[in-house]
Motif scaffolding. Structure first.
Motif, PDB file in Angstrom:
ATOM      1  N   UNK A 295     -11.293   2.300 -61.540  1.00 56.14           N
ATOM      2  CA  UNK A 295     -10.027   1.283 -61.886  1.00 56.14           C
ATOM      3  C   UNK A 295     -10.471   0.249 -60.181  1.00 56.14           C
ATOM      4  N   UNK A 296      -9.662   0.502 -59.858  1.00 51.01           N
ATOM      5  CA  UNK A 296      -9.874   0.666 -58.676  1.00 51.01           C
ATOM      6  C   UNK A 296     -10.703  -1.080 -58.031  1.00 51.01           C
ATOM      7  N   UNK A 297     -11.873   0.018 -58.590  1.00 52.22           N
ATOM      8  CA  UNK A 297     -13.311  -0.709 -58.414  1.00 52.22           C
ATOM      9  C   UNK A 297     -14.027  -1.646 -58.784  1.00 52.22           C
ATOM     10  N   UNK A 298     -13.603  -1.509 -60.243  1.00 51.71           N
ATOM     11  CA  UNK A 298     -13.213  -2.466 -61.382  1.00 51.71           C
ATOM     12  C   UNK A 298     -12.250  -4.310 -60.759  1.00 51.71           C
TER      13      UNK A 298
ATOM     14  N   UNK B 214      -2.606   7.368 -53.859  1.00 57.06           N
ATOM     15  CA  UNK B 214      -1.396   7.522 -55.208  1.00 57.06           C
ATOM     16  C   UNK B 214      -1.675   9.048 -55.873  1.00 57.06           C
ATOM     17  N   UNK B 215      -2.725   9.505 -55.308  1.00 60.62           N
ATOM     18  CA  UNK B 215      -2.276  10.737 -55.663  1.00 60.62           C
ATOM     19  C   UNK B 215      -1.206  11.382 -54.305  1.00 60.62           C
TER      20      UNK B 215
ATOM     21  N   UNK C 256      -8.531  11.079 -60.118  1.00 64.22           N
ATOM     22  CA  UNK C 256      -8.967  10.429 -58.768  1.00 64.22           C
ATOM     23  C   UNK C 256      -9.508   9.223 -59.055  1.00 64.22           C
ATOM     24  N   UNK C 257     -11.351  10.231 -59.633  1.00 61.05           N
ATOM     25  CA  UNK C 257     -11.748  10.007 -60.402  1.00 61.05           C
ATOM     26  C   UNK C 257     -11.433   8.638 -61.662  1.00 61.05           C
ATOM     27  N   UNK C 258     -10.529   8.568 -62.259  1.00 61.63           N
ATOM     28  CA  UNK C 258      -9.882   7.491 -63.406  1.00 61.63           C
ATOM     29  C   UNK C 258      -9.620   6.227 -62.103  1.00 61.63           C
ATOM     30  N   UNK C 259      -9.040   6.755 -60.993  1.00 61.73           N
ATOM     31  CA  UNK C 259      -8.226   5.346 -60.530  1.00 61.73           C
ATOM     32  C   UNK C 259      -8.871   5.209 -59.619  1.00 61.73           C
ATOM     33  N   UNK C 260     -10.276   5.951 -59.083  1.00 63.44           N
ATOM     34  CA  UNK C 260     -11.620   5.016 -58.318  1.00 63.44           C
ATOM     35  C   UNK C 260     -12.024   4.028 -59.210  1.00 63.44           C
TER      36      UNK C 260
ATOM     37  N   UNK D 295     -11.066  -2.747 -51.597  1.00 66.90           N
ATOM     38  CA  UNK D 295     -11.751  -2.619 -50.675  1.00 66.90           C
ATOM     39  C   UNK D 295     -11.986  -1.325 -50.014  1.00 66.90           C
ATOM     40  N   UNK D 296     -11.018  -0.332 -50.847  1.00 64.36           N
ATOM     41  CA  UNK D 296     -11.273   1.407 -50.170  1.00 64.36           C
ATOM     42  C   UNK D 296     -10.654   1.687 -51.578  1.00 64.36           C
ATOM     43  N   UNK D 297     -11.725   2.014 -52.486  1.00 64.92           N
ATOM     44  CA  UNK D 297     -10.910   2.480 -53.879  1.00 64.92           C
ATOM     45  C   UNK D 297     -10.590   3.866 -53.431  1.00 64.92           C
TER      46      UNK D 297
END
Length: 106
Positions: free
Chosen positions: A75-78, A91-92, A69-73, A82-84
Motif C-alpha cells: 500500500x505504501x509503495x502504491x 506501524x507494526x 508488513x507485506x500488505x502495508x509495504x 519514500x520509506x515503505x
C-alpha cells in the motif's frame, strides 16, 4: 486481591490514536534501525517482539506479522511513500504497543 486482565474498548482506542504511542513507535523503530540497519522483516519482528513484549514471537505470530508488513509495504509503495519498509515497521511496532500483553497489568 487479584486483578483480572482487562482492557476496555475506550482504553484500546485511546492508546491506538494517541500521539504519544505513535511517537514512541517511531522512536523504538528508529532505535532498532540504528542498531541493526540491515535487518530483514523476520529479524525485525523478532527484535520488536523482544523489545516490546519481552518474548519471542510464535511461528503463527511471525507469519501474521510478515503478512501485515507485506500488505502495508504494498500500500505504501502504491502511495509512493519514500520509506515503505521502515514506515510499515513503525506501524507494526505501534500495533505491538497496543498488544494486550503490553498494556495489561497482571
Amino acid at each position: 486481591y487479584r486483578r483480572n486482565q482487562s482492557v476496555v474498548p475506550q482504553q484500546a482506542l485511546a492508546l491506538a490514536n494517541s500521539k504519544v504511542s505513535l511517537q514512541m513507535a517511531r522512536k523504538i523503530t528508529e532505535g532498532i534501525r540504528t542498531k541493526h540497519p540491515q535487518l530483514n522483516d523476520q529479524e525485525f519482528i523478532q527484535r520488536a517482539y523482544e523489545k516490546i513484549l519481552c518474548v519471542k514471537p510464535t511461528p503463527q505470530e511471525s507469519a501474521l506479522c510478515l503478512q501485515a508488513l507485506a500488505k502495508t509495504q504494498t500500500v505504501l509503495k502504491t502511495k509512493k511513500n519514500q520509506q515503505p519498509i521502515w514506515r510499515s515497521r513503525e506501524n507494526l511496532v505501534h500495533a505491538l504497543l497496543n498488544h494486550n500483553d503490553f498494556i495489561t497489568i497482571r
